[in-house]
Design a protein around this motif. Structure first.
Motif, PDB file in Angstrom:
ATOM      1  N   ILE A 116       0.840  -1.190   0.000  1.00 59.51           N
ATOM      2  CA  ILE A 116       0.000   0.000   0.000  1.00 59.51           C
ATOM      3  C   ILE A 116       0.875   1.239   0.000  1.00 59.51           C
ATOM      4  N   GLY A 117       0.486   2.233  -0.763  1.00 49.68           N
ATOM      5  CA  GLY A 117       1.224   3.486  -0.815  1.00 49.68           C
ATOM      6  C   GLY A 117       1.281   4.018  -2.225  1.00 49.68           C
ATOM      7  N   ILE A 118       1.932   5.135  -2.396  1.00 46.89           N
ATOM      8  CA  ILE A 118       2.081   5.733  -3.722  1.00 46.89           C
ATOM      9  C   ILE A 118       3.207   5.006  -4.447  1.00 46.89           C
ATOM     10  N   ASN A 119       2.932   4.552  -5.659  1.00 47.92           N
ATOM     11  CA  ASN A 119       3.927   3.818  -6.429  1.00 47.92           C
ATOM     12  C   ASN A 119       4.910   4.740  -7.143  1.00 47.92           C
ATOM     13  N   HIS A 120       4.406   5.788  -7.747  1.00 43.19           N
ATOM     14  CA  HIS A 120       5.272   6.801  -8.359  1.00 43.19           C
ATOM     15  C   HIS A 120       4.451   8.047  -8.633  1.00 43.19           C
ATOM     16  N   LEU A 121       5.156   9.145  -8.895  1.00 42.86           N
ATOM     17  CA  LEU A 121       4.529  10.385  -9.337  1.00 42.86           C
ATOM     18  C   LEU A 121       4.920  10.590 -10.793  1.00 42.86           C
ATOM     19  N   GLY A 122       3.959  10.981 -11.622  1.00 40.58           N
ATOM     20  CA  GLY A 122       4.206  11.194 -13.044  1.00 40.58           C
ATOM     21  C   GLY A 122       4.167  12.668 -13.402  1.00 40.58           C
ATOM     22  N   PHE A 123       5.170  13.107 -14.142  1.00 41.02           N
ATOM     23  CA  PHE A 123       5.266  14.494 -14.586  1.00 41.02           C
ATOM     24  C   PHE A 123       5.172  14.544 -16.106  1.00 41.02           C
ATOM     25  N   VAL A 124       4.251  15.333 -16.636  1.00 44.68           N
ATOM     26  CA  VAL A 124       4.202  15.578 -18.072  1.00 44.68           C
ATOM     27  C   VAL A 124       5.263  16.625 -18.383  1.00 44.68           C
ATOM     28  N   VAL A 125       6.115  16.314 -19.352  1.00 43.80           N
ATOM     29  CA  VAL A 125       7.231  17.195 -19.694  1.00 43.80           C
ATOM     30  C   VAL A 125       7.247  17.440 -21.204  1.00 43.80           C
ATOM     31  N   GLN A 126       7.915  18.501 -21.607  1.00 43.20           N
ATOM     32  CA  GLN A 126       8.024  18.839 -23.025  1.00 43.20           C
ATOM     33  C   GLN A 126       9.082  17.997 -23.740  1.00 43.20           C
ATOM     34  N   ASP A 127      10.171  17.651 -23.021  1.00 47.60           N
ATOM     35  CA  ASP A 127      11.294  16.957 -23.652  1.00 47.60           C
ATOM     36  C   ASP A 127      11.853  15.914 -22.683  1.00 47.60           C
ATOM     37  N   VAL A 128      11.346  14.699 -22.790  1.00 52.89           N
ATOM     38  CA  VAL A 128      11.774  13.647 -21.868  1.00 52.89           C
ATOM     39  C   VAL A 128      13.254  13.318 -22.053  1.00 52.89           C
ATOM     40  N   GLU A 129      13.763  13.465 -23.265  1.00 48.33           N
ATOM     41  CA  GLU A 129      15.169  13.156 -23.531  1.00 48.33           C
ATOM     42  C   GLU A 129      16.103  14.089 -22.760  1.00 48.33           C
ATOM     43  N   GLU A 130      15.751  15.357 -22.685  1.00 46.05           N
ATOM     44  CA  GLU A 130      16.559  16.316 -21.937  1.00 46.05           C
ATOM     45  C   GLU A 130      16.607  15.951 -20.453  1.00 46.05           C
ATOM     46  N   ILE A 131      15.474  15.609 -19.893  1.00 41.82           N
ATOM     47  CA  ILE A 131      15.415  15.221 -18.476  1.00 41.82           C
ATOM     48  C   ILE A 131      16.187  13.928 -18.251  1.00 41.82           C
ATOM     49  N   THR A 132      16.009  12.966 -19.145  1.00 44.56           N
ATOM     50  CA  THR A 132      16.738  11.701 -19.050  1.00 44.56           C
ATOM     51  C   THR A 132      18.239  11.945 -19.072  1.00 44.56           C
ATOM     52  N   ASN A 133      18.709  12.754 -20.007  1.00 40.04           N
ATOM     53  CA  ASN A 133      20.150  13.045 -20.099  1.00 40.04           C
ATOM     54  C   ASN A 133      20.657  13.744 -18.847  1.00 40.04           C
ATOM     55  N   ASN A 134      19.879  14.699 -18.306  1.00 39.64           N
ATOM     56  CA  ASN A 134      20.280  15.380 -17.070  1.00 39.64           C
ATOM     57  C   ASN A 134      20.436  14.378 -15.933  1.00 39.64           C
ATOM     58  N   LEU A 135      19.457  13.493 -15.785  1.00 39.18           N
ATOM     59  CA  LEU A 135      19.495  12.530 -14.675  1.00 39.18           C
ATOM     60  C   LEU A 135      20.618  11.509 -14.857  1.00 39.18           C
ATOM     61  N   LEU A 136      20.750  10.947 -16.055  1.00 43.89           N
ATOM     62  CA  LEU A 136      21.805   9.949 -16.290  1.00 43.89           C
ATOM     63  C   LEU A 136      23.196  10.547 -16.102  1.00 43.89           C
ATOM     64  N   SER A 137      23.403  11.765 -16.569  1.00 45.28           N
ATOM     65  CA  SER A 137      24.727  12.382 -16.451  1.00 45.28           C
ATOM     66  C   SER A 137      25.056  12.776 -15.014  1.00 45.28           C
ATOM     67  N   ASN A 138      24.064  12.784 -14.143  1.00 47.94           N
ATOM     68  CA  ASN A 138      24.288  13.070 -12.723  1.00 47.94           C
ATOM     69  C   ASN A 138      24.242  11.811 -11.866  1.00 47.94           C
ATOM     70  N   GLY A 139      24.337  10.640 -12.494  1.00 53.55           N
ATOM     71  CA  GLY A 139      24.472   9.388 -11.762  1.00 53.55           C
ATOM     72  C   GLY A 139      23.177   8.685 -11.389  1.00 53.55           C
ATOM     73  N   TYR A 140      22.041   9.222 -11.792  1.00 55.93           N
ATOM     74  CA  TYR A 140      20.770   8.538 -11.503  1.00 55.93           C
ATOM     75  C   TYR A 140      20.566   7.434 -12.525  1.00 55.93           C
ATOM     76  N   LYS A 141      19.920   6.370 -12.090  1.00 59.12           N
ATOM     77  CA  LYS A 141      19.718   5.207 -12.949  1.00 59.12           C
ATOM     78  C   LYS A 141      18.257   5.081 -13.354  1.00 59.12           C
ATOM     79  N   ARG A 142      18.081   4.633 -14.577  1.00 59.17           N
ATOM     80  CA  ARG A 142      16.759   4.343 -15.116  1.00 59.17           C
ATOM     81  C   ARG A 142      16.208   3.096 -14.422  1.00 59.17           C
ATOM     82  N   ASP A 143      14.910   3.098 -14.116  1.00 55.15           N
ATOM     83  CA  ASP A 143      14.302   1.922 -13.493  1.00 55.15           C
ATOM     84  C   ASP A 143      13.903   0.861 -14.501  1.00 55.15           C
ATOM     85  N   TYR A 144      13.501   1.272 -15.672  1.00 49.23           N
ATOM     86  CA  TYR A 144      13.069   0.377 -16.745  1.00 49.23           C
ATOM     87  C   TYR A 144      13.636   0.925 -18.044  1.00 49.23           C
TER      88      TYR A 144
END
Length: 141
Positions: free
Chosen positions: A76-104
């Motif tokens: 029980i609980g919140i599984n994830h929060l979803g954000f609608v964004v204009q450019d998912v690739e930009e956000i992905t690149n920012n997160l990956l280049s700062n050491g965050y890992k993709r879940d899927y």
């Protein structure tokens, strides 16, 4: 019946490390600024509102740093929060280049692209870029 213009103004989360949470969100959304905050960490927990003019994340510093999030969608609980964004690739690149890992693996569909990342506390976030403005296409499953 009148249709209301409804949107999620904010989410309120508690984290183990306030600074790490701020870093995660500012990596994903570099334009997010601290809108307000308070607490001294002794009598009152430290907190910030981090966002822009329209939306924000209320982030609270936990007093106990021993609770971990269960991301298997079985509890029980919140599984994830979803954000609608204009450019998912930009956000992905920012997160990956700062050491965050993709879940899927990134999910590229006909009318949307989705990518999932987890912050330092194990909270999961979905970033969605819609490739259509047509409601039936956006909501096709």
């Amino acid at each position: 019946m009148r249709t209301q213009n409804i949107y999620l103004e904010h989410a309120n989360i508690t984290v183990n490390d306030l600074q790490k949470a701020i870093h995660f969100f500012q990596t994903a959304f570099p334009h997010f600024k601290i809108r307000g905050g308070g607490g001294d960490g002794y009598e009152t927990r430290k907190w910030v509102h981090l966002g822009d003019e329209d939306t924000y994340i209320a982030i609270n510093q936990a007093r106990q740093n021993d609770i971990k999030v269960d991301n298997n969608y079985d509890s029980i609980g919140i599984n994830h929060l979803g954000f609608v964004v204009q450019d998912v690739e930009e956000i992905t690149n920012n997160l990956l280049s700062n050491g965050y890992k993709r879940d899927y693996p990134k999910q590229i569909e006909q009318f949307r692209i989705r990518d999932y990342f987890t912050d330092a506390d194990g909270n999961q976030y979905e970033f969605i870029q819609y490739l259509s403005d047509v409601v039936n296409e956006k909501n096709s499953y």
